[in-house]
Design a protein around this motif. Structure first.
Motif, PDB file in Angstrom:
ATOM      1  N   SER A 127     -21.342  69.769  33.955  1.00 32.23           N
ATOM      2  CA  SER A 127     -21.151  68.730  34.966  1.00 32.23           C
ATOM      3  C   SER A 127     -22.489  68.145  35.393  1.00 32.23           C
ATOM      4  N   THR A 129     -23.229  67.843  38.170  1.00 39.15           N
ATOM      5  CA  THR A 129     -23.583  68.589  39.374  1.00 39.15           C
ATOM      6  C   THR A 129     -24.882  69.382  39.152  1.00 39.15           C
ATOM      7  N   TYR A 152     -19.507  77.007  42.599  1.00 39.38           N
ATOM      8  CA  TYR A 152     -18.963  76.294  41.429  1.00 39.38           C
ATOM      9  C   TYR A 152     -20.104  75.678  40.608  1.00 39.38           C
ATOM     10  N   GLN A 201      -8.590  67.108  46.073  1.00 39.80           N
ATOM     11  CA  GLN A 201      -9.947  67.115  46.620  1.00 39.80           C
ATOM     12  C   GLN A 201     -10.738  65.916  46.091  1.00 39.80           C
ATOM     13  N   ASN A 202     -10.357  65.447  44.909  1.00 38.09           N
ATOM     14  CA  ASN A 202     -11.111  64.374  44.268  1.00 38.09           C
ATOM     15  C   ASN A 202     -10.572  63.010  44.683  1.00 38.09           C
ATOM     16  N   PHE A 206      -6.480  61.308  45.231  1.00 38.11           N
ATOM     17  CA  PHE A 206      -6.175  61.083  46.651  1.00 38.11           C
ATOM     18  C   PHE A 206      -5.791  59.624  46.880  1.00 38.11           C
ATOM     19  N   LEU A 218      -6.295  57.697  53.311  1.00 39.22           N
ATOM     20  CA  LEU A 218      -7.461  58.181  52.581  1.00 39.22           C
ATOM     21  C   LEU A 218      -8.644  58.201  53.535  1.00 39.22           C
ATOM     22  N   VAL A 220     -12.558  58.069  53.806  1.00 39.54           N
ATOM     23  CA  VAL A 220     -13.790  57.755  53.071  1.00 39.54           C
ATOM     24  C   VAL A 220     -14.915  58.535  53.751  1.00 39.54           C
ATOM     25  N   ARG A 234     -20.957  56.949  42.414  1.00 37.20           N
ATOM     26  CA  ARG A 234     -20.713  57.864  41.297  1.00 37.20           C
ATOM     27  C   ARG A 234     -20.540  57.058  40.017  1.00 37.20           C
ATOM     28  N   TYR A 236     -17.917  56.753  37.290  1.00 37.28           N
ATOM     29  CA  TYR A 236     -16.524  57.113  36.992  1.00 37.28           C
ATOM     30  C   TYR A 236     -16.221  56.809  35.537  1.00 37.28           C
ATOM     31  N   ASP A 301     -21.995  66.576  49.714  1.00 31.38           N
ATOM     32  CA  ASP A 301     -21.895  65.404  48.849  1.00 31.38           C
ATOM     33  C   ASP A 301     -23.277  64.868  48.495  1.00 31.38           C
ATOM     34  N   ILE A 302     -23.371  64.385  47.281  1.00 32.39           N
ATOM     35  CA  ILE A 302     -24.607  63.758  46.820  1.00 32.39           C
ATOM     36  C   ILE A 302     -24.498  62.264  47.098  1.00 32.39           C
TER      37      ILE A 302
HETATM   38  C1  UD1 Z   1     -17.105  66.973  42.670  1.00 31.97           C
HETATM   39  C2  UD1 Z   1     -18.226  67.939  42.479  1.00 31.97           C
HETATM   40  C3  UD1 Z   1     -18.558  68.038  41.018  1.00 31.97           C
HETATM   41  C4  UD1 Z   1     -17.347  68.438  40.249  1.00 31.97           C
HETATM   42  C5  UD1 Z   1     -16.214  67.480  40.497  1.00 31.97           C
HETATM   43  C6  UD1 Z   1     -14.976  68.011  39.781  1.00 31.97           C
HETATM   44  C7  UD1 Z   1     -19.652  67.870  44.485  1.00 31.97           C
HETATM   45  C8  UD1 Z   1     -20.961  67.462  45.040  1.00 31.97           C
HETATM   46  N1  UD1 Z   1     -19.414  67.542  43.210  1.00 31.97           N
HETATM   47  O1  UD1 Z   1     -17.613  65.683  42.331  1.00 31.97           O
HETATM   48  O2  UD1 Z   1     -19.553  68.986  40.820  1.00 31.97           O
HETATM   49  O3  UD1 Z   1     -17.647  68.498  38.875  1.00 31.97           O
HETATM   50  O4  UD1 Z   1     -15.986  67.335  41.897  1.00 31.97           O
HETATM   51  O5  UD1 Z   1     -13.936  68.289  40.565  1.00 31.97           O
HETATM   52  O6  UD1 Z   1     -18.862  68.458  45.151  1.00 31.97           O
HETATM   53  N2  UD1 Z   1     -14.377  60.970  48.477  1.00 31.97           N
HETATM   54  C9  UD1 Z   1     -13.859  60.358  49.613  1.00 31.97           C
HETATM   55  N3  UD1 Z   1     -12.626  60.747  50.055  1.00 31.97           N
HETATM   56  C10 UD1 Z   1     -11.896  61.726  49.411  1.00 31.97           C
HETATM   57  C11 UD1 Z   1     -12.426  62.323  48.258  1.00 31.97           C
HETATM   58  C12 UD1 Z   1     -13.677  61.931  47.810  1.00 31.97           C
HETATM   59  O7  UD1 Z   1     -14.493  59.489  50.221  1.00 31.97           O
HETATM   60  O8  UD1 Z   1     -10.786  62.040  49.887  1.00 31.97           O
HETATM   61  C13 UD1 Z   1     -15.685  60.511  47.972  1.00 31.97           C
HETATM   62  C14 UD1 Z   1     -16.727  61.629  47.939  1.00 31.97           C
HETATM   63  O9  UD1 Z   1     -17.423  61.664  49.146  1.00 31.97           O
HETATM   64  C15 UD1 Z   1     -17.589  61.172  46.769  1.00 31.97           C
HETATM   65  C16 UD1 Z   1     -16.635  60.425  45.842  1.00 31.97           C
HETATM   66  O10 UD1 Z   1     -15.504  60.112  46.644  1.00 31.97           O
HETATM   67  O11 UD1 Z   1     -18.552  60.263  47.207  1.00 31.97           O
HETATM   68  C17 UD1 Z   1     -16.183  61.251  44.667  1.00 31.97           C
HETATM   69  O12 UD1 Z   1     -15.711  62.513  45.139  1.00 31.97           O
HETATM   70  P1  UD1 Z   1     -14.970  63.556  44.199  1.00 31.97           P
HETATM   71  O13 UD1 Z   1     -13.899  62.885  43.431  1.00 31.97           O
HETATM   72  O14 UD1 Z   1     -14.595  64.733  45.035  1.00 31.97           O
HETATM   73  O15 UD1 Z   1     -16.072  63.980  43.132  1.00 31.97           O
HETATM   74  P2  UD1 Z   1     -17.568  64.507  43.350  1.00 31.97           P
HETATM   75  O16 UD1 Z   1     -17.775  65.017  44.699  1.00 31.97           O
HETATM   76  O17 UD1 Z   1     -18.483  63.453  42.864  1.00 31.97           O
END
Ligand code: UD1
Length: 342
Positions: A127, A129, A152, A201-202, A206, A218, A220, A234, A236, A301-302
């Motif tokens: 990843s 990450t 993780y 979670q992602n 969501f 949702l 943000v 990110r 994508y 979060d990054i």
């Molecule tokens: C996360 C992990 C990454 C992992 C990946 C796989 C971290 C820092 N990184 O990626 O290592 O490989 O998941 O599952 O935890 N967001 C929202 N609202 C939401 C969900 C997400 O605003 O309800 C935003 C987050 O703040 C982020 C972006 O969407 O900026 C992407 O989030 P997410 O899909 O969770 O992925 P990562 O955090 O990039």
């Protein structure tokens, strides 16, 4: 038949899309999965797309004896793609030992057994990450590895090191480490896609669940980052594009094209997209409004990360092709097909 590939975690999100691409390229696939975060119905979806039902064993990669039996019963496995792992960042902070056991012991078992059964290569799911918040963007494979922000993330770093050390010590196999950025979307047929357990979670699951009315709104996570619109950025990447890179990696190892016994590639588009841009694109492409609100930042979060995919483009001959629009349309089509109302 091009060869026999073992796909661990093959009923999972990226695993299932990769099985489809492998079969469509002419590989015979054996899936092992403990079904801890997936469902055996996925195999029906794979069969509906490809017309081929992959062999499936419900097996945990931590079960060394079970793995041995599987290798004995399935002689001639040419390569492994190792997806099977726990991947919820938040859960890993609460249950570190579960993550260290699940993610690390499983890899050690596979690496120990590969020589005994003549398996010549392993592709490992890593990843972005591992880079933490990179100092220079876009991030290349040579960027320094930063201290992990979660157990993780640490398991990904440790596993990369384990593979390096094992190959350096002369193990009789090759490895390709693939560092994924943010995989999203679903197969265009909508027969397979991402099926998160419980509350996603992602971001994209969501979004699709909120659009479908399964989630109320949702959140943000932050609009005060140092980015043009204040939300995180990110890279994508379409999950089918990502899956195709695995087929290329397997072919590369099996046909001795690797430049060294271990290679590492970034798999991303090279384009950074903010959370707010992604939401707007989703609304526009699919014609559905999203109920969202800005809340506080999420811990860990990054701020921004996107790939320099040049090395993968040149050396693997692989490129992300799908547009963000088509990818978000595929995610919505899958949501409507599979899980509306669940
Ligand atoms: C996360 C992990 C990454 C992992 C990946 C796989 C971290 C820092 N990184 O990626 O290592 O490989 O998941 O599952 O935890 N967001 C929202 N609202 C939401 C969900 C997400 O605003 O309800 C935003 C987050 O703040 C982020 C972006 O969407 O900026 C992407 O989030 P997410 O899909 O969770 O992925 P990562 O955090 O990039």
């Amino acid at each position: 038949m091009k060869g026999k590939i073992l796909v661990t975690g093959g009923t999972g999100y990226i695993g299932s899309h990769t099985v489809v691409e492998l079969q469509q390229t002419g590989y015979e696939v054996i899936i092992i999965d403990n079904l801890s975060n997936s469902n055996a119905d996925v195999i029906d979806g794979i069969e509906r797309i490809t017309g081929i039902r992959p062999a499936f064993f419900q097996l945990d990669c931590n079960d060394r004896e079970g793995l041995k039996r599987m290798f004995k019963e399935n002689k001639g496995i040419d390569g492994i793609i190792h997806f099977a792992a726990s991947k919820a960042v938040g859960e890993s902070v609460k249950k570190p030992l579960l993550y260290y056991r699940n993610n690390i012991v499983s890899l050690i078992n596979l690496l120990e057994l590969m020589p005994q059964y003549g398996v010549k290569g392993i592709v490992f799911s890593s990843s972005c990450t591992v880079y933490g918040q990179p100092d220079i963007l876009p991030v290349t494979e040579n960027a320094p590895i930063k201290p992990a922000l979660s157990p993780y993330g640490n398991t990904k770093q440790i596993n990369e090191e384990i593979i390096h050390d094992t190959i350096y010590a002369g193990a009789p196999f090759k490895s390709i480490i693939l560092r994924y950025f943010n995989p999203i979307g679903a197969h265009p047929s909508a027969e397979i896609g991402e099926l998160p357990n419980g509350v996603p979670q992602n971001l994209v699951p969501f979004i699709t669940q909120t659009a479908a009315g399964i989630r109320k709104e949702l959140k943000v996570f932050g609009d005060d980052y140092n980015t043009p619109d204040g939300s995180c950025i990110r890279d994508y990447i379409n999950v089918v594009d990502l899956a195709k890179a695995h087929v290329i990696a397997v072919e590369r190892m099996n046909t001795n094209k690797s430049l060294s016994n271990i290679e590492t590639f970034n798999l991303g588009t090279g384009k950074g997209v903010s959370v707010l841009e992604l939401i707007k694109t989703f609304e526009k492409v699919n014609g559905v409004p999203l109920n969202y609100k800005i809340v506080d930042r999420r811990e860990g979060d990054i701020e921004k990360v996107w790939a320099d995919p040049d090395y993968a483009n040149r050396v693997l001959g692989w490129q992300a092709k799908e547009t963000l629009e088509d990818t978000l349309a595929s995610a919505w089509k899958w949501q409507l097909r599979c899980c509306k109302g669940k």
